[in-house]
Design a protein around this motif. Structure first.
Motif, PDB file in Angstrom:
ATOM      1  N   ARG A  21       0.833  -1.209   0.000  1.00 54.82           N
ATOM      2  CA  ARG A  21       0.000   0.000   0.000  1.00 54.82           C
ATOM      3  C   ARG A  21       0.864   1.255   0.000  1.00 54.82           C
ATOM      4  NH1 ARG A  21      -2.859  -2.825   3.912  1.00 54.82           N
ATOM      5  NH2 ARG A  21      -1.931  -1.547   5.532  1.00 54.82           N
ATOM      6  N   GLU A  22       1.923   1.248   0.798  1.00 49.50           N
ATOM      7  CA  GLU A  22       2.819   2.398   0.877  1.00 49.50           C
ATOM      8  C   GLU A  22       3.536   2.627  -0.457  1.00 49.50           C
ATOM      9  OE1 GLU A  22       6.785   3.358   3.406  1.00 49.50           O
ATOM     10  OE2 GLU A  22       5.076   2.584   4.545  1.00 49.50           O
ATOM     11  N   ALA A  23       4.026   1.560  -1.074  1.00 45.77           N
ATOM     12  CA  ALA A  23       4.711   1.678  -2.362  1.00 45.77           C
ATOM     13  C   ALA A  23       3.753   2.182  -3.434  1.00 45.77           C
ATOM     14  CB  ALA A  23       5.305   0.331  -2.764  1.00 45.77           C
ATOM     15  N   ARG A  24       2.514   1.691  -3.422  1.00 51.70           N
ATOM     16  CA  ARG A  24       1.526   2.134  -4.416  1.00 51.70           C
ATOM     17  C   ARG A  24       1.216   3.623  -4.241  1.00 51.70           C
ATOM     18  NH1 ARG A  24      -3.007  -1.785  -6.091  1.00 51.70           N
ATOM     19  NH2 ARG A  24      -1.036  -2.718  -6.611  1.00 51.70           N
ATOM     20  N   ALA A  25       1.133   4.088  -2.995  1.00 51.50           N
ATOM     21  CA  ALA A  25       0.864   5.503  -2.746  1.00 51.50           C
ATOM     22  C   ALA A  25       2.010   6.361  -3.270  1.00 51.50           C
ATOM     23  CB  ALA A  25       0.648   5.744  -1.257  1.00 51.50           C
ATOM     24  N   ILE A  26       3.246   5.918  -3.058  1.00 52.30           N
ATOM     25  CA  ILE A  26       4.404   6.652  -3.568  1.00 52.30           C
ATOM     26  C   ILE A  26       4.384   6.664  -5.091  1.00 52.30           C
ATOM     27  CG2 ILE A  26       6.927   6.627  -3.749  1.00 52.30           C
ATOM     28  CD1 ILE A  26       6.916   5.486  -0.843  1.00 52.30           C
ATOM     29  N   TYR A  27       4.141   5.517  -5.707  1.00 54.29           N
ATOM     30  CA  TYR A  27       4.090   5.415  -7.173  1.00 54.29           C
ATOM     31  C   TYR A  27       3.019   6.346  -7.731  1.00 54.29           C
ATOM     32  CZ  TYR A  27       3.777   3.375 -11.824  1.00 54.29           C
ATOM     33  OH  TYR A  27       3.768   3.198 -13.178  1.00 54.29           O
ATOM     34  N   ASP A  28       1.826   6.325  -7.121  1.00 55.95           N
ATOM     35  CA  ASP A  28       0.730   7.171  -7.601  1.00 55.95           C
ATOM     36  C   ASP A  28       1.040   8.653  -7.425  1.00 55.95           C
ATOM     37  OD1 ASP A  28      -0.747   5.029  -8.463  1.00 55.95           O
ATOM     38  OD2 ASP A  28      -2.077   4.999  -6.715  1.00 55.95           O
ATOM     39  N   SER A  29       1.862   9.016  -6.412  1.00 56.07           N
ATOM     40  CA  SER A  29       2.217  10.423  -6.245  1.00 56.07           C
ATOM     41  C   SER A  29       3.201  10.868  -7.325  1.00 56.07           C
ATOM     42  CB  SER A  29       2.793  10.672  -4.853  1.00 56.07           C
ATOM     43  OG  SER A  29       4.085  10.116  -4.731  1.00 56.07           O
TER      44      SER A  29
END
Length: 48
Positions: free
Chosen positions: A20-28
């Motif tokens: 979830r954390e990696a996906r949030a960073i990627y989406d940012s």
């Protein structure tokens, strides 16, 4: 009827948190694409 309770290990919870954390960073960094909308009456579709 009885409920089924599934055991979730700490490592599985940690893995899900990291994803979830990696996906949030990627989406940012790479925002998800905005789907094209259909033109309204009187509007022309813009070409890229």
């Amino acid at each position: 009827m009885g409920e089924i309770v599934r055991f979730v290990s700490k490592s599985e919870l940690e893995k899900a948190r990291l994803i979830r954390e990696a996906r949030a960073i990627y989406d940012s960094i790479f925002p998800p694409a905005v789907p094209e909308r259909a033109p309204r009456d009187g509007e022309e579709r813009l070409k890229n």
